[in-house]
Design an enzyme around this catalytic site. Structure first.
Site, PDB file in Angstrom:
ATOM      1  N   HIS A  40       0.873  -1.197   0.066  1.00  0.00           N
ATOM      2  CA  HIS A  40       0.117   0.116   0.062  1.00  0.00           C
ATOM      3  C   HIS A  40       0.735   1.337  -0.099  1.00  0.00           C
ATOM      4  O   HIS A  40       1.659   1.526   0.859  1.00  0.00           O
ATOM      5  CB  HIS A  40      -0.747  -0.118   1.257  1.00  0.00           C
ATOM      6  CG  HIS A  40      -1.805   1.283   1.265  1.00  0.00           C
ATOM      7  ND1 HIS A  40      -1.689   1.845   2.716  1.00  0.00           N
ATOM      8  CD2 HIS A  40      -2.543   1.923   0.351  1.00  0.00           C
ATOM      9  CE1 HIS A  40      -2.589   2.991   2.395  1.00  0.00           C
ATOM     10  NE2 HIS A  40      -2.973   2.931   1.280  1.00  0.00           N
ATOM     11  N   HIS A  65      -8.298   8.453  -2.774  1.00  0.00           N
ATOM     12  CA  HIS A  65      -8.599   7.120  -3.399  1.00  0.00           C
ATOM     13  C   HIS A  65      -9.778   7.268  -4.206  1.00  0.00           C
ATOM     14  O   HIS A  65      -9.984   6.191  -4.978  1.00  0.00           O
ATOM     15  CB  HIS A  65      -8.698   6.116  -1.862  1.00  0.00           C
ATOM     16  CG  HIS A  65      -7.822   5.803  -1.190  1.00  0.00           C
ATOM     17  ND1 HIS A  65      -7.462   6.914  -0.122  1.00  0.00           N
ATOM     18  CD2 HIS A  65      -6.635   5.146  -1.159  1.00  0.00           C
ATOM     19  CE1 HIS A  65      -6.368   6.325   0.448  1.00  0.00           C
ATOM     20  NE2 HIS A  65      -6.025   5.260   0.020  1.00  0.00           N
ATOM     21  N   ARG A 137     -15.195  11.558  24.176  1.00  0.00           N
ATOM     22  CA  ARG A 137     -15.384  11.359  25.757  1.00  0.00           C
ATOM     23  C   ARG A 137     -16.909  11.893  26.138  1.00  0.00           C
ATOM     24  O   ARG A 137     -17.083  12.929  26.343  1.00  0.00           O
ATOM     25  CB  ARG A 137     -14.205  12.246  26.665  1.00  0.00           C
ATOM     26  CG  ARG A 137     -14.506  12.146  27.938  1.00  0.00           C
ATOM     27  CD  ARG A 137     -14.024  10.849  28.448  1.00  0.00           C
ATOM     28  NE  ARG A 137     -14.076  10.665  29.869  1.00  0.00           N
ATOM     29  CZ  ARG A 137     -14.887   9.854  30.513  1.00  0.00           C
ATOM     30  NH1 ARG A 137     -15.969   9.334  29.798  1.00  0.00           N
ATOM     31  NH2 ARG A 137     -14.987   9.512  31.841  1.00  0.00           N
ATOM     32  N   CYS A 184      -8.544  15.472  27.428  1.00  0.00           N
ATOM     33  CA  CYS A 184      -9.089  14.728  28.790  1.00  0.00           C
ATOM     34  C   CYS A 184      -7.974  14.729  29.952  1.00  0.00           C
ATOM     35  O   CYS A 184      -6.760  14.302  29.453  1.00  0.00           O
ATOM     36  CB  CYS A 184      -9.634  13.485  28.424  1.00  0.00           C
ATOM     37  SG  CYS A 184     -10.656  12.877  29.730  1.00  0.00           S
ATOM     38  N   TYR A 321     -12.008  14.671  38.374  1.00  0.00           N
ATOM     39  CA  TYR A 321     -11.260  15.603  37.965  1.00  0.00           C
ATOM     40  C   TYR A 321     -10.573  16.515  38.839  1.00  0.00           C
ATOM     41  O   TYR A 321     -10.710  17.649  38.686  1.00  0.00           O
ATOM     42  CB  TYR A 321     -12.006  16.723  36.820  1.00  0.00           C
ATOM     43  CG  TYR A 321     -12.514  15.295  35.559  1.00  0.00           C
ATOM     44  CD1 TYR A 321     -11.624  15.030  34.805  1.00  0.00           C
ATOM     45  CD2 TYR A 321     -14.143  15.139  35.369  1.00  0.00           C
ATOM     46  CE1 TYR A 321     -12.106  14.050  33.753  1.00  0.00           C
ATOM     47  CE2 TYR A 321     -14.557  14.591  34.611  1.00  0.00           C
ATOM     48  CZ  TYR A 321     -13.553  13.776  33.713  1.00  0.00           C
ATOM     49  OH  TYR A 321     -13.985  12.835  32.843  1.00  0.00           O
TER      50      TYR A 321
HETATM   51  C1  HEM Z   1      -2.144   6.246  -0.766  1.00  0.00           C
HETATM   52  C2  HEM Z   1      -4.598   2.509  -2.583  1.00  0.00           C
HETATM   53  C3  HEM Z   1      -6.763   1.876   1.901  1.00  0.00           C
HETATM   54  C4  HEM Z   1      -4.463   5.884   3.289  1.00  0.00           C
HETATM   55  C5  HEM Z   1      -2.775   5.330  -1.794  1.00  0.00           C
HETATM   56  C6  HEM Z   1      -2.201   5.114  -2.919  1.00  0.00           C
HETATM   57  C7  HEM Z   1      -3.104   3.821  -3.542  1.00  0.00           C
HETATM   58  C8  HEM Z   1      -3.785   3.566  -2.242  1.00  0.00           C
HETATM   59  C9  HEM Z   1      -3.096   3.355  -4.955  1.00  0.00           C
HETATM   60  C10 HEM Z   1      -1.531   5.953  -3.872  1.00  0.00           C
HETATM   61  C11 HEM Z   1      -2.387   6.979  -4.276  1.00  0.00           C
HETATM   62  C12 HEM Z   1      -1.501   8.304  -5.180  1.00  0.00           C
HETATM   63  O1  HEM Z   1      -0.451   8.448  -4.873  1.00  0.00           O
HETATM   64  O2  HEM Z   1      -2.198   8.562  -6.148  1.00  0.00           O
HETATM   65  C13 HEM Z   1      -5.483   1.884  -1.502  1.00  0.00           C
HETATM   66  C14 HEM Z   1      -6.236   0.850  -1.493  1.00  0.00           C
HETATM   67  C15 HEM Z   1      -6.651   0.717  -0.317  1.00  0.00           C
HETATM   68  C16 HEM Z   1      -6.318   1.739   0.554  1.00  0.00           C
HETATM   69  C17 HEM Z   1      -6.494  -0.124  -2.712  1.00  0.00           C
HETATM   70  C18 HEM Z   1      -7.901  -0.499   0.121  1.00  0.00           C
HETATM   71  C19 HEM Z   1      -8.190  -1.540  -0.457  1.00  0.00           C
HETATM   72  C20 HEM Z   1      -6.268   2.824   2.844  1.00  0.00           C
HETATM   73  C21 HEM Z   1      -6.769   3.458   4.224  1.00  0.00           C
HETATM   74  C22 HEM Z   1      -6.098   4.507   4.576  1.00  0.00           C
HETATM   75  C23 HEM Z   1      -5.320   4.797   3.687  1.00  0.00           C
HETATM   76  C24 HEM Z   1      -8.024   2.335   4.821  1.00  0.00           C
HETATM   77  C25 HEM Z   1      -6.370   5.075   5.561  1.00  0.00           C
HETATM   78  C26 HEM Z   1      -6.683   4.937   6.894  1.00  0.00           C
HETATM   79  C27 HEM Z   1      -3.705   6.395   2.315  1.00  0.00           C
HETATM   80  C28 HEM Z   1      -2.554   7.397   2.594  1.00  0.00           C
HETATM   81  C29 HEM Z   1      -1.896   7.364   1.129  1.00  0.00           C
HETATM   82  C30 HEM Z   1      -2.529   6.446   0.495  1.00  0.00           C
HETATM   83  C31 HEM Z   1      -2.316   8.012   3.788  1.00  0.00           C
HETATM   84  C32 HEM Z   1      -0.738   8.444   0.867  1.00  0.00           C
HETATM   85  C33 HEM Z   1      -1.625   9.780   0.541  1.00  0.00           C
HETATM   86  C34 HEM Z   1      -0.270  10.687   0.010  1.00  0.00           C
HETATM   87  O3  HEM Z   1       0.660  10.190  -0.218  1.00  0.00           O
HETATM   88  O4  HEM Z   1      -0.711  11.704   0.024  1.00  0.00           O
HETATM   89  N1  HEM Z   1      -3.519   4.370  -1.188  1.00  0.00           N
HETATM   90  N2  HEM Z   1      -5.593   2.521  -0.021  1.00  0.00           N
HETATM   91  N3  HEM Z   1      -5.486   3.772   2.520  1.00  0.00           N
HETATM   92  N4  HEM Z   1      -3.354   5.826   1.016  1.00  0.00           N
HETATM   93 FE1  HEM Z   1      -4.422   4.128   0.663  1.00  0.00          FE
HETATM   94  N1  MTE Z   2     -20.126  17.678  28.020  1.00  0.00           N
HETATM   95  C1  MTE Z   2     -21.221  16.756  28.481  1.00  0.00           C
HETATM   96  N2  MTE Z   2     -22.626  17.530  27.916  1.00  0.00           N
HETATM   97  N3  MTE Z   2     -21.188  15.514  28.777  1.00  0.00           N
HETATM   98  C2  MTE Z   2     -19.868  15.016  28.823  1.00  0.00           C
HETATM   99  O1  MTE Z   2     -19.991  13.726  29.201  1.00  0.00           O
HETATM  100  N4  MTE Z   2     -17.562  15.079  28.608  1.00  0.00           N
HETATM  101  C3  MTE Z   2     -16.499  16.059  29.073  1.00  0.00           C
HETATM  102  C4  MTE Z   2     -16.456  17.194  28.040  1.00  0.00           C
HETATM  103  N5  MTE Z   2     -17.825  18.003  28.032  1.00  0.00           N
HETATM  104  C5  MTE Z   2     -18.913  15.748  28.530  1.00  0.00           C
HETATM  105  C6  MTE Z   2     -18.926  17.080  28.211  1.00  0.00           C
HETATM  106  C7  MTE Z   2     -14.992  15.600  28.996  1.00  0.00           C
HETATM  107  S1  MTE Z   2     -14.425  14.687  30.150  1.00  0.00           S
HETATM  108  C8  MTE Z   2     -14.375  15.762  27.853  1.00  0.00           C
HETATM  109  S2  MTE Z   2     -12.536  15.446  27.783  1.00  0.00           S
HETATM  110  C9  MTE Z   2     -14.812  16.603  26.598  1.00  0.00           C
HETATM  111  O2  MTE Z   2     -16.033  16.873  26.799  1.00  0.00           O
HETATM  112  C10 MTE Z   2     -14.396  15.598  25.391  1.00  0.00           C
HETATM  113  O3  MTE Z   2     -14.783  16.567  24.309  1.00  0.00           O
HETATM  114  P1  MTE Z   2     -15.072  15.734  22.673  1.00  0.00           P
HETATM  115  O4  MTE Z   2     -15.997  14.478  23.015  1.00  0.00           O
HETATM  116  O5  MTE Z   2     -15.621  16.730  22.086  1.00  0.00           O
HETATM  117  O6  MTE Z   2     -13.583  15.343  22.606  1.00  0.00           O
END
Ligand code: HEM
Ligand code: MTE
Length: 469
Positions: A40, A65, A137, A184, A321
């Site tokens: 990937h 993607h 949270r 938190c 807290y």
């Molecule tokens: C880059 C495929 C899932 C994050 C890429 C690229 C391909 C690709 C072909 C290169 C794209 C380019 O350079 O134009 C896939 C396929 C996936 C998959 C086939 C699933 C089957 C994921 C998931 C994530 C992810 C689940 C995130 C949680 C990224 C990131 C890049 C990337 C961060 C680099 C972007 C960059 O260089 O700017 N992927 N991907 N990918 N992918 Fe995926």
């Molecule tokens: N406000 C309400 N009404 N109820 C909650 O449970 N959790 C607090 C605060 N404000 C809470 C809340 C706590 S402990 C945290 S750390 C932050 O919300 C988290 O904000 P987030 O869920 O947007 O990240």
């Protein structure tokens, strides 16, 4: 054409390793991507976040993607369809049944109430955390509110309560925007647990996120309500949410009034997060953003603001807290004598590499990334990294929001490359520590800041990495 197989969501959810095979769902079709993961282009750890799950929520964030060549690539891995009954995720029952859907990439710490952190490998990617990946949270079920919601401002200093609608708030006051982190108090509690058990959710180091909040200044609302900022009877400002505990009491908290009236802290009644309306989990339609102050006072689903001479009397203000000395235990603890946490101390953490990951000696250098943050508007002036147990330190490059260093509410991201020590013996420990604009530093170890509730762990952060030869 060949008959297609069908799979249940349950079956797919178990395909998360090389041994079982790695499967994902897209558009209700199932794909076996086991052979692709290592190749990937975005790295194997990122694609693994979607293992056993739907790709859509990840590709909504990483939208590069969504192009034909990647859809074609995916089609090569097609193995069958998702069972029709599973096209929509089943809802649970009980008091949390009406909670909103969440991003599958979040690392769940507790399902009901819902608490989850951002995956460490994504935390350092953006100065502003994508809304869907912002840590959550919740203490209680998420209220289901419309934007007809109103807030009430009350207090002895007012002749009668003042009611403001969501529309009033948006229309009558100047919009104010600010980048601020929420952390938190229990962030990094896991390291306290490792010393001696504490009570609370076992957070790793990602119970923190950063966003640009949009809303109106609490100060402006109070002044227009006729509140006198010099009224010495107003000592605390209470905030109550719409989420209720089983006894009917709301989540609530308070902040000393001097933060607003004397220190001019830009407390926001927010309706936007990174330019979008707040999501249900983050407080829709209105929440408090108290920059530099512990997450617990950033009350979501805001319903009431009360101007008072006393601190808020609810559970989370009085009996939670609060910080304690390491030798206080559940037999001698007296919550009444301890102060409620407001401003947070300086902290930092390593997001990459992950604990127990492996690097190869041939790589010679290792790239280390993380965040640093301090409360009270103190910006981060330096982050130091050591890979030789603190004998020598490398100064990291900082990425910061455009804020004055003594008025900084955003977190700081940092990054550096460090040579892998020659005498590593198969292991290396990475340490980070930060210093803030008041020159505060972090304690070296967790032991002296250990406390029974596991709050405010800001010790040097350490990550163990295996070095292959
Ligand atoms: C880059 C495929 C899932 C994050 C890429 C690229 C391909 C690709 C072909 C290169 C794209 C380019 O350079 O134009 C896939 C396929 C996936 C998959 C086939 C699933 C089957 C994921 C998931 C994530 C992810 C689940 C995130 C949680 C990224 C990131 C890049 C990337 C961060 C680099 C972007 C960059 O260089 O700017 N992927 N991907 N990918 N992918 Fe995926
Ligand atoms: N406000 C309400 N009404 N109820 C909650 O449970 N959790 C607090 C605060 N404000 C809470 C809340 C706590 S402990 C945290 S750390 C932050 O919300 C988290 O904000 P987030 O869920 O947007 O990240």
């Amino acid at each position: 054409s060949l008959p297609t197989s069908t799979y249940t969501r349950e079956e797919v959810s178990k395909k998360t390793s090389k041994e079982t095979g790695i499967w994902v769902i897209y558009n209700n079709k199932v794909f076996d991507i086991t052979a692709f993961v290592e190749n990937h282009p975005g790295g194997s750890s990122k694609i693994m976040l979607a293992a056993g799950k739907n790709l859509e929520p990840f590709w909504d964030i990483y939208a590069i993607h969504k192009k034909d060549e990647i859809f074609e690539m995916l089609n090569e891995f097609y193995i069958g369809d998702l069972e029709k009954n599973d096209w929509i995720d089943q809802k649970s029952s009980g008091p949390f049944a009406n909670d909103p859907p969440r991003h599958p990439g979040l690392l769940v710490c507790s399902k009901e109430p819902f608490n989850a952190e951002t995956p460490s490998i994504l935390l350092n990617e953006n100065l502003l955390t994508p809304n869907e990946l912002f840590f959550i949270r919740n203490h209680l079920p998420v209220p289901d509110l419309s934007n007809n919601a109103e807030i009430v401002i009350e207090g002895d200093c007012l002749k009668e309560p003042i009611i403001l609608s969501f529309e009033d708030i948006k229309a009558k006051f100047e919009k104010f925007k600010l980048i601020a982190a929420i952390q938190c108090a229990g962030n990094r509690r896991n390291e306290m647990n490792a010393i001696k058990n504490v009570k609370g959710l076992t957070w790793n180091h990602s119970a923190i996120s950063n966003a640009e909040w949009g809303g109106v200044l609490l100060y402006d609302i109070l002044i227009s309500a006729g509140v006198d900022p010099n009224n010495s009877n107003i000592k605390h400002i209470h905030f109550e949410g719409c989420d209720l505990d089983p006894s009917g009491a709301p989540y609530g908290a308070s902040i000393p009034a001097d933060r607003v009236f004397k220190k001019q802290l830009p407390i926001i009644i927010a309706y936007e997060m990174n330019g979008k309306p707040l999501s249900r989990d983050h407080g829709f339609p209105l929440r408090v953003i108290a920059p530099g102050i512990v997450g617990a006072r950033n009350v979501k689903w805001l319903k009431r603001i009360i101007l008072s001479d006393k601190e808020y009397n609810g559970h989370w203000q009085q009996n939670d807290y609060k910080p304690f000395s390491p030798n206080i235990d559940w037999h001698n603890v007296d919550f009444k004598k301890a102060m409620a946490i407001q401003e947070l101390p300086v902290t930092s953490a390593i997001c990459l590499p992950l604990n127990d990951s492996t690097v190869h000696e041939n790589e010679k250098e290792i790239t280390i990334k993380g965040y640093a943050y301090s409360g009270g508007g103190c910006g981060i002036i330096r982050v130091d990294i050591s890979v030789d147990n603190g004998k020598t330190w490398v100064t990291a490059d900082l990425v910061q929001a455009d804020q004055n260093i003594t008025d900084m509410y955003s977190w700081t991201l940092w990054e550096c490359s460090v040579p892998i020590p020659i005498d590593h013996g198969g292991k290396m420990e990475i340490i980070c520590k930060a210093q803030d604009s008041s020159c505060n530093t972090q304690p070296e170890t967790v032991g002296p800041v250990w406390n029974l509730r596991g709050v405010l762990n800001n010790a040097w952060h350490r990550v163990q990495v295996n070095v292959e030869t």
